[in-house]
Design an enzyme around this catalytic site. Structure first.
Site, PDB file in Angstrom:
ATOM      1  N   GLU A  30       0.850  -1.188   0.000  1.00  0.00           N
ATOM      2  CA  GLU A  30       0.000   0.000   0.000  1.00  0.00           C
ATOM      3  C   GLU A  30       0.887   1.239   0.000  1.00  0.00           C
ATOM      4  O   GLU A  30       1.786   1.366   0.830  1.00  0.00           O
ATOM      5  CB  GLU A  30      -0.916   0.000   1.223  1.00  0.00           C
ATOM      6  CG  GLU A  30      -1.663   1.294   1.481  1.00  0.00           C
ATOM      7  CD  GLU A  30      -2.543   1.732   0.316  1.00  0.00           C
ATOM      8  OE1 GLU A  30      -2.544   2.944   0.012  1.00  0.00           O
ATOM      9  OE2 GLU A  30      -3.214   0.869  -0.294  1.00  0.00           O
ATOM     10  N   ARG A 104     -16.984   3.519   5.672  1.00  0.00           N
ATOM     11  CA  ARG A 104     -15.954   2.796   4.927  1.00  0.00           C
ATOM     12  C   ARG A 104     -14.735   2.493   5.796  1.00  0.00           C
ATOM     13  O   ARG A 104     -14.128   1.421   5.702  1.00  0.00           O
ATOM     14  CB  ARG A 104     -15.541   3.593   3.689  1.00  0.00           C
ATOM     15  CG  ARG A 104     -14.600   2.852   2.754  1.00  0.00           C
ATOM     16  CD  ARG A 104     -14.311   3.673   1.511  1.00  0.00           C
ATOM     17  NE  ARG A 104     -15.496   3.818   0.680  1.00  0.00           N
ATOM     18  CZ  ARG A 104     -15.823   2.993  -0.313  1.00  0.00           C
ATOM     19  NH1 ARG A 104     -15.043   1.963  -0.587  1.00  0.00           N
ATOM     20  NH2 ARG A 104     -16.903   3.195  -1.022  1.00  0.00           N
ATOM     21  N   TYR A 210     -28.181   7.443   4.555  1.00  0.00           N
ATOM     22  CA  TYR A 210     -28.379   6.265   5.398  1.00  0.00           C
ATOM     23  C   TYR A 210     -27.411   6.312   6.577  1.00  0.00           C
ATOM     24  O   TYR A 210     -26.372   6.976   6.541  1.00  0.00           O
ATOM     25  CB  TYR A 210     -28.188   4.969   4.600  1.00  0.00           C
ATOM     26  CG  TYR A 210     -26.889   4.859   3.824  1.00  0.00           C
ATOM     27  CD1 TYR A 210     -25.739   4.330   4.406  1.00  0.00           C
ATOM     28  CD2 TYR A 210     -26.820   5.264   2.487  1.00  0.00           C
ATOM     29  CE1 TYR A 210     -24.554   4.216   3.697  1.00  0.00           C
ATOM     30  CE2 TYR A 210     -25.642   5.152   1.767  1.00  0.00           C
ATOM     31  CZ  TYR A 210     -24.510   4.627   2.373  1.00  0.00           C
ATOM     32  OH  TYR A 210     -23.339   4.520   1.667  1.00  0.00           O
ATOM     33  N   ASP A 288     -11.726  -2.016  -8.538  1.00  0.00           N
ATOM     34  CA  ASP A 288     -11.766  -0.850  -9.418  1.00  0.00           C
ATOM     35  C   ASP A 288     -10.653  -0.853 -10.454  1.00  0.00           C
ATOM     36  O   ASP A 288     -10.776  -0.214 -11.500  1.00  0.00           O
ATOM     37  CB  ASP A 288     -11.676   0.436  -8.591  1.00  0.00           C
ATOM     38  CG  ASP A 288     -13.000   0.804  -7.946  1.00  0.00           C
ATOM     39  OD1 ASP A 288     -14.007   0.131  -8.243  1.00  0.00           O
ATOM     40  OD2 ASP A 288     -13.035   1.755  -7.143  1.00  0.00           O
TER      41      ASP A 288
END
Length: 727
Positions: A30, A104, A210, A288
C-alpha cells in the site's frame, strides 16, 4: 505460492485474507503511510455479505454496521413514497444473506484487523513490475524489488498495474458531481430517520442517505450536474451555498437535512469502459482496477469482495505450476458478471439522474409498477443480490453469458446457430449502459440489418399522435393490408427496423403492410400504444380499406398489443378486422407463465429481469392484469380468427399456449403453431427455414379467412359512415 497484492483497499485486503485462508503466502503493498478513508459510506448487499461470512467476519460486521430494513425511494419535491423495497430479514430470506451499511473506515478496519502481522506493508509505492515464466518482480519507488508467483493489481481506478498490464485508457466522466457529508446524530435527532436507505429521485439530481454507524453517524450523498459546483476535491470542504442552490425545489425534510451539514466534500463521478481482458501471464486485476464503476448499484465494494474470493479459489484449484491457467479461469468466471454490473451501473446513473422531466416522471411510474408486480424487486435484482461467489467458485460448470461462454446446441442447424449467436449480441455493452435510449438504438440497429428489396417502396404517413410506414413490395396487390405492431417490450423497436419482416408479411397476403410507430413507454405508458393502434385501424377504414381485408399483426409485446387492439376495436363498435397474427406474444404482463420460470437463464436476452423492466414501464400505476394490458385476462369473445406462432422451447411459449386456450374457450377460431425453435420472434430472421414456413402458414391463413369473409359478406354495419369512423 507467493501472491503479491498491490493496493490495500477493500478488494486488496479481502483478497489477501482469502489467499492466506487457503495457505498461500501474501505480501500486500500500500503506497499510503496509513489506512485511511475520508468520510464516505459503503453498502454491502447479500452477495458481498456471503464473502464476509466466508472470512468469518460477520460478528465484526454486526458490531459496527447497520442492517437496513428497507430501500425507500421518495419524490424529490414532496417526499412522497414512490417505492419501498424490504431489506432486513425479508431480503436475507430472499437473497441468502443480510444487507449492511458501514462507514468505509470501519469496514476497512474489520478487514485490516484480521490480517496477520507482517503481511501489510505501508509506504510501499509500486513503480514498475515485470514477469517471465518463473515469476513476477515488483519494483518499488525506492528501488526495492519483491519477487513472487502472482501479481494482483487492486490499486484502484488509477491503477499502476492496469496501465502497464493491459493499457490504461481514459476515465469516463459522468457529467455529475457528488456532495458527500457525514452528519452527527444530534443534528438530525428530530427528523426520525430509521435504519433504512433513503433515496430522493429528482430531475437531473438525486440524494441518498443512510446510517453508517447505528444512532451515531448519518451519511449524505447528493448528485448534481457538474456545472453547479465550482470545486472538486476529497480533502477540502466545498462551498455549502452551492449545495443548497443545487437542492432548490427539494421537499422540506430534505432541505432540513441539507441545512444540518456543516462540512461537505465534492468529487466527480468517474468510471472506466469495460476491459476486454484483465490478465496477462502471471498478473491480473480486480476491483476498481479491473472494473471501476459508478456508485448507483452500491456494488464497487461487493464486486471487489467477489473478485477476491474467486481469485483465491482458482489459484488454489490450479496450483502454483498453472498460474496463467488459473488467472484465465478466474477472468472467465468473473469478467462477464463484473462487466454486466459495470454497464448496469451506467444505465442506472441515467435512470436516477434523468434530466428530462417526462423521463423522470416515467422513471417514477416504472418504480410504482415494479412495487405492484414484485415488492421485493427480486425480478430486477435477483441476478445481482442472490449470486453466491463461494458456491460459484466451486462449480465446474460455468453458466453461459453473452459476455463470456455462449450456449451452443448440437441439434441446431447452421442457420439456427447463426441466429442464436446473433441474438446474444442484440445489445452492445455501450447500448446497455445508456438506458432505454441506448436499448432503442441497439434494437433498431440490430433488426435494421435486415432490409427489404430495393424495389419495395417505403413511405411515411402521419396519423394523429403516431406515424406509420407503408411497405409496398413491387409485385403485390393493394387491397389487403397487414397492420403491424412491432415488438420491443413497449419500450423500444420501431416500424423502421421492421421493414424487411413487413415486406414478407405483405408478400404473404399479396398486399401491403402498414407498420405503426406507436408511442413508446415509459414516457407514454398504457393506454398510449393501444390508442395509437386503434386509431391506425380507424384511419385505414377511412381510407377505404374493407375491414375484412385488414389483418392485425404483432410480435412479442406487439403481439399482445394486437389482441388488445382487436378487443378495443370490438368494444368501441368498429367493424371487426379480418384476422390476427401474433408471433411469440407477450400476452401476460403479470409474468405468471410457467415457461418464464422454467427457462430462466436459457435465453441471453429474454428473461424475467428484462420482461419486468419492460412490462412495469408500460403499465406503471395500472394493474398488470388489466385485460387490455394483459389480454390473456380479457374477454376474447367476438374476435376474428387468430393465428398464434411461437418457438416450442422459447421463454414465452406458455404465453402463446395460454392465449390460444383462452381464445378457444371464447369460441374464437384460433390456430396455435409451435415451431422447433428456442429463439424469440424467430420469424424476424429471414434466413431461418422455420421463418419461411411461418410466413407460408400466414399466407395460407390469410387466404382461408379471405374465403370465409367473402362467403359471409362484409361485416361493416349498415349505415356506418366515414364520419362515424372518425368519431
Amino acid at each position: 505460492m507467493h501472491v503479491i497484492v498491490v493496493g490495500a483497499g477493500i478488494g486488496g485486503l479481502s483478497t489477501a485474507l482469502q489467499c492466506l485462508r487457503l495457505g498461500m503466502r501474501v505480501t500486500l503493498l500500500e503506497h499510503a503511510p496509513a489506512l485511511r478513508e475520508i468520510g464516505a459510506g459503503v453498502q454491502i448487499s447479500s452477495n458481498g455479505t456471503v464473502v464476509l461470512k466466508q472470512l468469518g467476519l460477520l460478528s465484526d460486521a454486526d458490531a459496527v454496521g447497520v442492517r437496513p430494513v428497507s430501500f425507500r425511494v421518495l419524490a424529490f419535491d414532496d417526499d412522497s413514497i414512490i417505492s419501498d423495497m424490504p431489506l432486513g430479514p425479508a431480503a436475507a430470506e430472499r437473497y441468502g444473506e443480510t444487507f449492511y451499511q458501514f462507514h468505509r473506515a470501519d469496514l476497512l478496519g474489520i478487514l485490516a484487523d484480521a490480517l496477520p502481522k507482517g503481511v501489510l506493508r505501508l509506504n510501499a509505492r509500486v513503480a514498475d513490475f515485470d514477469q517471465d515464466a518463473d515469476g513476477v518482480r515488483v519494483t518499488l519507488a525506492d528501488g526495492e524489488q519483491i519477487s513472487g508467483d502472482v501479481l494482483v493489481g487492486a490499486d484502484g481506478i488509477h491503477s499502476v498495474i492496469r496501465k502497464k498490464l493491459v493499457g490504461d485508457g481514459g476515465t469516463v466522466f459522468s457529467g455529475k458531481l457528488v456532495w458527500r457529508a457525514l452528519i452527527p446524530a444530534d443534528r438530525i435527532r428530530n427528523m426520525a430517520f430509521k435504519e433504512r436507505f433513503y433515496g430522493w429521485a429528482g430531475a437531473d439530481r438525486m440524494v441518498w442517505a443512510y446510517w453508517v454507524r447505528p444512532g451515531m453517524l448519518f451519511n449524505f450523498g447528493g448528485v448534481v450536474p457538474a456545472t453547479e459546483v465550482h470545486r472538486e476535491s476529497w480533502d477540502a470542504s466545498a462551498n455549502l451555498n452551492d449545495l443548497r442552490a443545487s437542492m432548490h425545489g427539494a421537499n422540506e425534510r430534505l432541505m432540513k437535512l441539507v441545512d444540518s451539514i456543516d462540512e461537505a466534500f465534492v468529487t466527480g463521478l468517474y468510471d472506466r469502459d469495460p476491459l476486454p481482458r484483465w490478465s496477462v501471464g502471471r498478473a491480473t486485476l480486480l476491483g476498481d482496477s479491473a472494473h471501476a464503476m459508478l456508485p448507483y448499484l452500491a456494488q464497487g465494494a461487493c464486486q471487489a469482495l467477489e473478485d477476491g474470493s474467486m481469485l483465491a479459489a482458482t489459484l488454489a484449484r490450479h496450483g502454483k505450476h498453472n498460474i496463467p491457467e488459473a488467472l484465465a479461469d478466474y477472468e472467465l468466471r468473473r469478467r462477464p458478471r463484473a462487466t454486466k454490473v459495470q454497464t448496469t451501473a451506467r444505465s442506472t446513473h441515467i435512470f436516477w439522474t434523468e434530466s428530462d422531466h417526462i423521463q423522470a416522471k416515467a422513471r417514477d411510474g416504472r418504480m410504482k409498477g415494479l412495487a405492484q408486480l414484485d415488492p421485493l424487486a427480486a425480478t430486477i435484482w435477483r441476478w445481482l443480490y442472490s449470486y453466491d461467489v463461494v458456491k460459484a467458485s466451486g462449480e465446474k460448470h460455468i453458466a453461459s453469458d453473452k459476455r463470456g461462454i455462449r450456449s451452443v446446441y448440437d441439434t441446431d442447424t447452421s442457420a439456427q446457430a447463426k441466429a442464436w449467436s446473433m441474438w446474444h449480441d442484440l445489445f452492445t455493452a455501450e447500448e446497455e449502459a445508456c438506458g432505454v435510449r441506448g436499448l432503442r438504438r441497439g434494437y433498431d440497429r440490430f433488426f435494421g440489418q435486415f432490409q427489404p428489396k430495393p424495389s419495395t417502396k417505403v413511405s411515411k404517413v402521419e396519423i394523429g399522435t403516431a406515424n406509420a410506414l407503408w411497405i409496398d413490395p413491387e409485385e403485390t396487390g393493394r387491397q389487403r393490408v397487414v397492420l403491424h405492431l412491432h415488438g420491443g417490450g413497449f419500450a423500444f423497436g420501431s416500424a423502421d427496423c421492421s421493414t424487411e419482416y413487413c415486406e414478407r408479411l405483405a408478400q404473404a397476403v399479396d398486399g401491403r403492410c402498414f407498420a405503426l410507430n406507436y408511442r413508446l413507454a415509459p414516457e407514454h405508458p398504457f393506454p398510449a400504444a393501444l390508442e395509437d393502434a386503434v386509431e391506425a385501424y380507424r384511419w385505414l377504414l377511412t381510407q377505404g380499406f374493407e375491414p375484412t381485408n385488414v389483418i392485425l399483426s404483432g410480435e412479442s409485446a406487439g403481439g399482445g398489443l394486437a389482441v388488445a387492439a382487436a378487443m378495443r376495436i370490438r368494444d368501441v363498435g368498429l367493424p371487426r378486422p379480418g384476422g390476427i397474427l401474433v408471433l411469440s406474444p407477450l400476452a401476460d404482463n403479470s409474468l405468471t407463465s410457467p415457461s418464464i420460470h422454467e427457462r430462466e437463464g436459457q435465453d441471453p436476452i429474454i428473461d424475467r429481469d428484462i420482461l419486468t423492466y419492460m412490462a412495469t414501464g408500460y403499465f406503471q400505476s395500472e394493474a398488470a392484469d388489466h385485460p387490455l394490458i394483459s389480454p390473456i385476462y380479457g374477454d376474447l369473445h367476438g374476435l376474428p380468427p387468430m393465428l398464434i406462432q411461437a418457438g416450442r422451447t422459447e421463454v414465452l411459449v406458455d404465453d402463446a399456449r395460454r392465449l390460444a386456450d383462452h381464445a378457444r374457450a371464447a369460441d374464437v377460431d384460433v390456430t396455435l403453431r409451435l415451431y422447433e425453435e428456442r429463439l424469440h420472434i424467430f420469424s424476424l430472421y429471414p434466413f431461418l427455414e422455420n421463418a419461411g414456413h411461418a410466413l407460408a402458414e400466414f399466407g395460407a391463413f390469410a387466404k382461408r379467412i379471405a374465403v370465409s369473409s367473402d362467403l359471409a359478406g362484409s361485416r361493416r354495419p349498415p349505415g356506418l359512415t366515414e364520419a362515424a369512423l372518425d368519431s
